[in-house]
Design an enzyme around this catalytic site. Structure first.
Site, PDB file in Angstrom:
ATOM      1  N   SER A  15      34.025 -11.443 -58.931  1.00  0.00           N
ATOM      2  CA  SER A  15      35.357 -11.128 -58.393  1.00  0.00           C
ATOM      3  C   SER A  15      35.870 -12.344 -57.621  1.00  0.00           C
ATOM      4  O   SER A  15      35.172 -13.351 -57.497  1.00  0.00           O
ATOM      5  CB  SER A  15      35.280  -9.895 -57.504  1.00  0.00           C
ATOM      6  OG  SER A  15      34.368 -10.126 -56.463  1.00  0.00           O
ATOM      7  N   LYS A  19      42.758 -13.821 -59.949  1.00  0.00           N
ATOM      8  CA  LYS A  19      43.602 -13.263 -61.020  1.00  0.00           C
ATOM      9  C   LYS A  19      45.056 -13.164 -60.563  1.00  0.00           C
ATOM     10  O   LYS A  19      45.974 -13.361 -61.349  1.00  0.00           O
ATOM     11  CB  LYS A  19      43.125 -11.845 -61.381  1.00  0.00           C
ATOM     12  CG  LYS A  19      41.905 -11.796 -62.255  1.00  0.00           C
ATOM     13  CD  LYS A  19      41.727 -10.407 -62.854  1.00  0.00           C
ATOM     14  CE  LYS A  19      41.539  -9.341 -61.815  1.00  0.00           C
ATOM     15  NZ  LYS A  19      40.173  -9.170 -61.327  1.00  0.00           N
ATOM     16  N   CYS A 382      55.645  -6.701 -35.239  1.00  0.00           N
ATOM     17  CA  CYS A 382      55.342  -5.271 -35.213  1.00  0.00           C
ATOM     18  C   CYS A 382      54.534  -4.908 -33.960  1.00  0.00           C
ATOM     19  O   CYS A 382      55.089  -4.919 -32.869  1.00  0.00           O
ATOM     20  CB  CYS A 382      54.670  -4.853 -36.505  1.00  0.00           C
ATOM     21  SG  CYS A 382      55.027  -3.123 -36.873  1.00  0.00           S
ATOM     22  N   HIS A 508      58.343  -6.529 -40.410  1.00  0.00           N
ATOM     23  CA  HIS A 508      57.437  -7.591 -40.870  1.00  0.00           C
ATOM     24  C   HIS A 508      58.210  -8.621 -41.695  1.00  0.00           C
ATOM     25  O   HIS A 508      58.293  -8.477 -42.925  1.00  0.00           O
ATOM     26  CB  HIS A 508      56.343  -7.004 -41.766  1.00  0.00           C
ATOM     27  CG  HIS A 508      55.369  -6.135 -41.046  1.00  0.00           C
ATOM     28  ND1 HIS A 508      54.138  -6.586 -40.655  1.00  0.00           N
ATOM     29  CD2 HIS A 508      55.443  -4.837 -40.654  1.00  0.00           C
ATOM     30  CE1 HIS A 508      53.489  -5.607 -40.046  1.00  0.00           C
ATOM     31  NE2 HIS A 508      54.256  -4.529 -40.033  1.00  0.00           N
ATOM     32  N   GLU A 510      57.326 -11.445 -42.610  1.00  0.00           N
ATOM     33  CA  GLU A 510      56.439 -12.234 -43.488  1.00  0.00           C
ATOM     34  C   GLU A 510      56.463 -11.766 -44.936  1.00  0.00           C
ATOM     35  O   GLU A 510      56.219 -12.553 -45.856  1.00  0.00           O
ATOM     36  CB  GLU A 510      54.997 -12.215 -42.951  1.00  0.00           C
ATOM     37  CG  GLU A 510      54.236 -10.891 -43.030  1.00  0.00           C
ATOM     38  CD  GLU A 510      54.447  -9.974 -41.831  1.00  0.00           C
ATOM     39  OE1 GLU A 510      55.477 -10.134 -41.138  1.00  0.00           O
ATOM     40  OE2 GLU A 510      53.597  -9.086 -41.595  1.00  0.00           O
TER      41      GLU A 510
HETATM   42  N1  GLN Z   1      50.471   0.423 -34.600  1.00  0.00           N
HETATM   43  C1  GLN Z   1      51.862   0.166 -34.449  1.00  0.00           C
HETATM   44  C2  GLN Z   1      52.711   1.306 -34.973  1.00  0.00           C
HETATM   45  O1  GLN Z   1      52.276   2.123 -35.720  1.00  0.00           O
HETATM   46  C3  GLN Z   1      52.256  -1.143 -35.111  1.00  0.00           C
HETATM   47  C4  GLN Z   1      51.992  -1.203 -36.584  1.00  0.00           C
HETATM   48  C5  GLN Z   1      52.018  -2.590 -37.144  1.00  0.00           C
HETATM   49  O2  GLN Z   1      51.806  -3.569 -36.425  1.00  0.00           O
HETATM   50  N2  GLN Z   1      52.250  -2.729 -38.420  1.00  0.00           N
HETATM   51  O3  GLN Z   1      53.857   1.412 -34.624  1.00  0.00           O
END
Ligand code: GLN
Length: 536
Positions: A15, A19, A382, A508, A510
């Protein structure tokens, strides 16, 4: 309109051969020839999705615009090709079985005995074809997780065999294997590849193309040998050597004519080789970028794959700022008030990472405090943003017991809390705020300057939110809530505008940063980190 063609990518011997990178590279090369493509991943595990998997098990969980929690390979697909993937691009054995079992319970099978063949294999085929039909793709590239020989992948291989039989030239198999170098013998060994191909042939699949992963260059004799033993044309045996960057792989594959071989095998006309201009410019810039920018990742998973998209976003932003991004993982569990200066020393900027649960929380808060009071560029993502908010509440607003409901269910100052509609959820899988949501930026804010527009869309994956009851108080004391969801009024972005770069996002960013379209927040954060070097 030409009918959709299917490329199945399987892996053999071991693995982790990459891929996902090969599938993404093929996608990129076919796109460059003007084809409309998509890439799909089938994972042989029983989980419905990887959302509830520990990152130590499976690396980062990637999130699509339509809110599917998926394997991190979908991140590669998007970063290489710029396409947006959806639910239909990610499938697991668990979801295939669930769908078949749901149909059986509904009575759709009219009393038949439900079996792996044909019911499970038909469901797999349906999911592969559906994607091609729905958006009229020229090519659907389907990557099969796992390694040939695993019990789990058997139904997928049977589905591929059938599709190749049904579709003829419109379906091909590309098999990725490994050619190890035995140092003691001073030899490259092709036997594992031969065995792996035999294994495929034993289930009725003749690979059309072989990609050999290797740490040493393979000469033509070795390729000839593999071709002869495996019934594959010599020009369909290509090698994938270790390269300085994963983004070099498409260029290397094109040089060896992999895309041309695919087209020939599918009966398509092979035109002139396309230029890949902007891609090459990126690689050129990456090669030339010698000066370093040091970014510390404050998180809890000391594993390359755990923050994959963040790492790639930072790396891309480094290149566009003509710098090499050097990332250091800093375990938040080990950060205390006494050692924080030492732990963060030498970093030009700090990312406070996403995450779930209690572990390492206080270290993130201590780090946020240190970077805020020392004006070090800080990007909270987040959970990272939530920790910036808690730190500000504790140390500026004076609520020493401020916390998130996730960490302390009884906190009197619940600056991060759970939404009413989330309260009664008992299932952990797929029940978060997931996928792309709109966000409106405040004109005049630093974040607005970075995005240069008012309306943005970003992807979410969390359960807890900024508590709007505190919004005015935060604003009054210098932490601005500069991004809101237009419908729910939820706070999506906070910033301390007086500082060099102190921004937290509930979403997020990213997930949206690609090689040719790096994310503006990452670009700006890395630039601020570079500027911070000059100050020091
Ligand atoms: N634990 C936090 C929430 O549920 C942040 C989640 C995260 O960082 N993706 O809000």
């Amino acid at each position: 309109m030409a009918e959709t063609k299917y490329i199945f990518v399987t892996g053999g011997v071991v693995s982790s051969l990459g891929k996902g990178i090969i599938s993404s590279s093929i996608g990129k090369l076919l796109q460059a020839r003007g084809y409309n493509i998509t890439i799909q991943k089938f994972d042989p595990y029983i989980n419905i999705d990887p959302g509830t998997l520990n990152p130590y098990e499976h690396g980062e969980c990637y999130v699509t615009v339509d809110g599917m929690e998926t394997d991190l390979d979908l991140g590669h697909y998007e970063r290489f090709t710029g396409i947006q993937t959806t639910k239909a691009n990610s499938m697991t054995t668990g979801r295939i079985y669930k769908s078949v079992i749901d149909k059986e319970r509904r009575g759709d099978y009219l009393g038949k005995t439900i079996q792996v063949v044909p019911h499970i294999t038909d469901e797999i085929k349906r999911n592969i074809k559906l994607l091609g039909k729905k958006y009229h793709y020229d090519f659907v590239i389907t990557e099969i997780g796992g390694t040939i020989g695993d019990i789990e992948s058997a139904p997928f291989l049977e589905a591929i065999r059938q599709m190749k039989w049904e579709l003829g030239k419109r379906a091909i198999n590309l098999h990725l294997t490994y050619v190890p170098y035995l140092r003691a013998a001073g030899e490259l060994k092709t036997k594992p590849t031969q065995h792996s191909v035999k294994e495929l042939q034993s289930v009725g699949i003749q690979p059309d193309i072989l990609v050999l992963r290797t740490e040493k260059h393979l000469d033509d004799d070795i390729r000839k040998k593999v071709a002869a033993f495996c019934n594959v044309d010599m020009d369909c045996v290509v090698q994938s050597e270790d390269l300085p960057s994963i983004y070099d792989v498409p260029i290397n594959m094109q040089k060896q004519g992999l895309d041309a071989a695919i087209l020939r095998k599918c009966g398509e006309e092979v035109g002139p080789t396309p230029g890949l201009g902007p891609w090459k410019e990126f690689l050129d810039r990456q090669r030339k970028a010698k000066k370093e920018v040091h970014i510390g990742l404050v998180g809890k998973y000391d594993l390359q794959d755990a923050y994959k998209s963040i790492r790639e976003g930072l790396l891309q932003a480094g290149v566009y700022n003509d710098h090499k991004t050097v990332i250091t993982f800093i375990s938040s569990e080990e950060i205390t008030e006494d050692n924080v200066a030492e732990k963060l020393k030498g970093q030009d900027g700090i990312v406070i990472c996403p995450g779930f649960g209690q572990r390492g929380i206080e270290g993130k808060i201590v780090a946020a405090h240190y970077t805020r009071t020392h004006d070090i560029p800080t990007f909270g993502i987040c959970l990272g943003m939530q920790m910036m908010v808690i730190e500000f509440a504790r140390n500026v607003l004076g609520y020493k017991d401020a916390n998130s409901r996730e960490i302390d269910g009884k906190t009197p100052h619940n600056v991060i809390d759970i939404m009413e509609e989330q309260k009664n959820i008992t299932n952990m899988g797929g029940t978060m705020r997931l996928g792309a949501y709109e966000c409106v930026l405040r004109q005049g804010s630093k974040t607005f300057d970075i995005y240069k527009k008012e309306h943005i869309q970003e992807r979410h994956r969390h359960r807890y939110e900024f508590n709007n009851d505190y919004e005015k108080e935060f604003e009054k004391h210098g932490m601005q809530c500069v991004g809101h969801n237009p419908e729910s009024e939820l706070v999506e972005i906070v910033e301390v505008s007086g500082l060099r770069w102190y921004i937290g996002t509930q979403f997020h960013p990213e997930y949206q940063s690609t090689v040719l379209h790096p994310h503006p927040l990452f670009l700006s954060f890395v630039k601020a980190s570079i500027d911070n070097q000059k100050k020091q």
